[in-house]
Design a protein around this motif. Sequence first.
Motif, PDB file in Angstrom:
ATOM      1  N   ASN A  15      36.274  54.753  31.647  1.00  0.00           N
ATOM      2  CA  ASN A  15      36.727  53.457  31.121  1.00  0.00           C
ATOM      3  C   ASN A  15      37.290  53.624  29.715  1.00  0.00           C
ATOM      4  O   ASN A  15      36.571  53.935  28.777  1.00  0.00           O
ATOM      5  CB  ASN A  15      35.567  52.461  31.103  1.00  0.00           C
ATOM      6  N   GLY A  67      39.543  51.044  28.858  1.00  0.00           N
ATOM      7  CA  GLY A  67      40.263  49.786  28.805  1.00  0.00           C
ATOM      8  C   GLY A  67      39.431  48.555  28.548  1.00  0.00           C
ATOM      9  O   GLY A  67      39.982  47.482  28.272  1.00  0.00           O
ATOM     10  N   ALA A 118      38.023  50.393  25.381  1.00  0.00           N
ATOM     11  CA  ALA A 118      39.378  50.429  24.828  1.00  0.00           C
ATOM     12  C   ALA A 118      39.453  51.102  23.468  1.00  0.00           C
ATOM     13  O   ALA A 118      40.542  51.521  23.044  1.00  0.00           O
ATOM     14  CB  ALA A 118      39.941  49.013  24.732  1.00  0.00           C
ATOM     15  N   MET A 153      41.265  54.388  23.054  1.00  0.00           N
ATOM     16  CA  MET A 153      42.724  54.438  22.939  1.00  0.00           C
ATOM     17  C   MET A 153      43.157  54.703  21.499  1.00  0.00           C
ATOM     18  O   MET A 153      44.287  55.132  21.259  1.00  0.00           O
ATOM     19  CB  MET A 153      43.353  53.140  23.440  1.00  0.00           C
ATOM     20  N   LYS A 189      41.027  54.388  33.377  1.00  0.00           N
ATOM     21  CA  LYS A 189      41.530  53.017  33.279  1.00  0.00           C
ATOM     22  C   LYS A 189      41.838  52.715  31.820  1.00  0.00           C
ATOM     23  O   LYS A 189      40.970  52.869  30.943  1.00  0.00           O
ATOM     24  CB  LYS A 189      40.519  52.010  33.826  1.00  0.00           C
ATOM     25  N   ILE A 190      43.078  52.292  31.564  1.00  0.00           N
ATOM     26  CA  ILE A 190      43.533  52.075  30.196  1.00  0.00           C
ATOM     27  C   ILE A 190      44.181  50.709  30.057  1.00  0.00           C
ATOM     28  O   ILE A 190      44.390  49.995  31.043  1.00  0.00           O
ATOM     29  CB  ILE A 190      44.547  53.168  29.769  1.00  0.00           C
ATOM     30  N   ARG A 191      44.508  50.363  28.814  1.00  0.00           N
ATOM     31  CA  ARG A 191      45.342  49.195  28.506  1.00  0.00           C
ATOM     32  C   ARG A 191      46.631  49.691  27.843  1.00  0.00           C
ATOM     33  O   ARG A 191      46.843  50.893  27.725  1.00  0.00           O
ATOM     34  CB  ARG A 191      44.596  48.209  27.614  1.00  0.00           C
ATOM     35  N   CYS A 214      50.160  53.534  25.278  1.00  0.00           N
ATOM     36  CA  CYS A 214      49.736  53.816  26.654  1.00  0.00           C
ATOM     37  C   CYS A 214      50.469  55.002  27.266  1.00  0.00           C
ATOM     38  O   CYS A 214      49.876  55.765  28.039  1.00  0.00           O
ATOM     39  CB  CYS A 214      49.898  52.573  27.522  1.00  0.00           C
ATOM     40  N   ILE A 224      46.411  51.058  34.834  1.00  0.00           N
ATOM     41  CA  ILE A 224      46.742  50.443  33.549  1.00  0.00           C
ATOM     42  C   ILE A 224      46.792  48.932  33.657  1.00  0.00           C
ATOM     43  O   ILE A 224      47.507  48.375  34.487  1.00  0.00           O
ATOM     44  CB  ILE A 224      48.072  50.972  32.975  1.00  0.00           C
ATOM     45  N   HIS A 225      45.986  48.276  32.809  1.00  0.00           N
ATOM     46  CA  HIS A 225      46.043  46.827  32.651  1.00  0.00           C
ATOM     47  C   HIS A 225      47.132  46.530  31.619  1.00  0.00           C
ATOM     48  O   HIS A 225      47.119  47.097  30.525  1.00  0.00           O
ATOM     49  CB  HIS A 225      44.694  46.285  32.165  1.00  0.00           C
ATOM     50  N   THR A 254      47.129  44.504  25.735  1.00  0.00           N
ATOM     51  CA  THR A 254      46.419  45.251  24.704  1.00  0.00           C
ATOM     52  C   THR A 254      44.965  44.803  24.665  1.00  0.00           C
ATOM     53  O   THR A 254      44.601  43.767  25.246  1.00  0.00           O
ATOM     54  CB  THR A 254      47.036  44.998  23.317  1.00  0.00           C
ATOM     55  N   ARG A 255      44.168  45.553  23.942  1.00  0.00           N
ATOM     56  CA  ARG A 255      42.778  45.150  23.785  1.00  0.00           C
ATOM     57  C   ARG A 255      42.700  43.817  23.045  1.00  0.00           C
ATOM     58  O   ARG A 255      41.903  42.936  23.413  1.00  0.00           O
ATOM     59  CB  ARG A 255      42.002  46.225  23.016  1.00  0.00           C
TER      60      ARG A 255
END
Length: 327
Positions: free
Chosen positions: A101, A103, A116, A119, A143-145, A155, A172-173, A176-177
């Motif tokens: 995780n 994200g 997140a 990142m 899983k990222i943002r 990203c 990818i969502h 942004t956070r």
Amino acid sequence: MNEIKIKDLILDNKVLVGPMAGVSDISFRSCVAPLKPGLIYSEMISSKGIVYDNQRTKDMCIIEDHEGPVALQLFGNTIEDMVEAAIYIDQNTKASVIDINMGCPVHKVVKGNGGASLMKDIQLAQDIVYNIVQNVSLPISVKIRTGWDQESINCVELAQAVESAGASLIAIHGRTRSQMYTGSVNLDLIKAVKEAVTIPVFGNGDIKTAEDAINMLEITGVDGVMVARQVMRDPWIVEKIKAAINHETYVDVTTEIKLEWLRNHFLTMCHYLGEDVAVKKMRGLAAQFASGLDGGKKLKAPLVRMQSLEEFDRIVTEYKLEKSEKL
């Protein structure tokens, strides 16, 4: 051809059910599994909880055979803890994938430099993935943002870093956070990530209908989509998206079947958690579910106050009776 290869794992379709804290436990996954998503993610599991031999955390790693492919999602911020936890999952669970995780935007996670916040340190993120890959046999997903905030969109760089470290999948969502769940997803950035790497990429965010999923697939070119919050309201979104991808007609299930699914979810939670805990969890989950039903507001209000399975049955029976009288 809808098959997608994740290292040695073959996903038989393009729809993933994403991780949701406090939701994606064994009971929820068990009830979503019959809808046959390509992969279901667990809720976040603390790497420190595994390392410190916390039984409740290890219980979160239990997977039943009937669940189908499951990705257990780890969060943490040190290489040592994340590797030890990943080795535990690799050797002691029925997981098909280990997800990292990077994200989660929730404050209590990022304040501990997990989720997140990773990142913001691409080197650390890359080192975590690399060291896990070197020590486990399962495929690793991340899983990222899109970034921490609008001033630090990174990203693409992060995706390339985790791919070079050995990750087999990226989800990818498109926010942004700092956006949390406000505003709209950025499809251009999801597309940029897809074009920057060679491993499968799944797009996530704002998928409420099959049309939303098709739109994301067509605009971004991603290999598949990940749905999460909408599954709480409409688990059949999984089947609807699969049908749309295959150009098939989908006929929605009846309200009766939907309510049977919700009751089965409640019973499954009672089995795994006991009725007292299940009632407390079901109040919130049932409220989300009711919002997807015709006249669901009247159902939602008493469900958030219910005290037992017996009361749940009474509330649902009264709702169905009122609905039938209006026909």
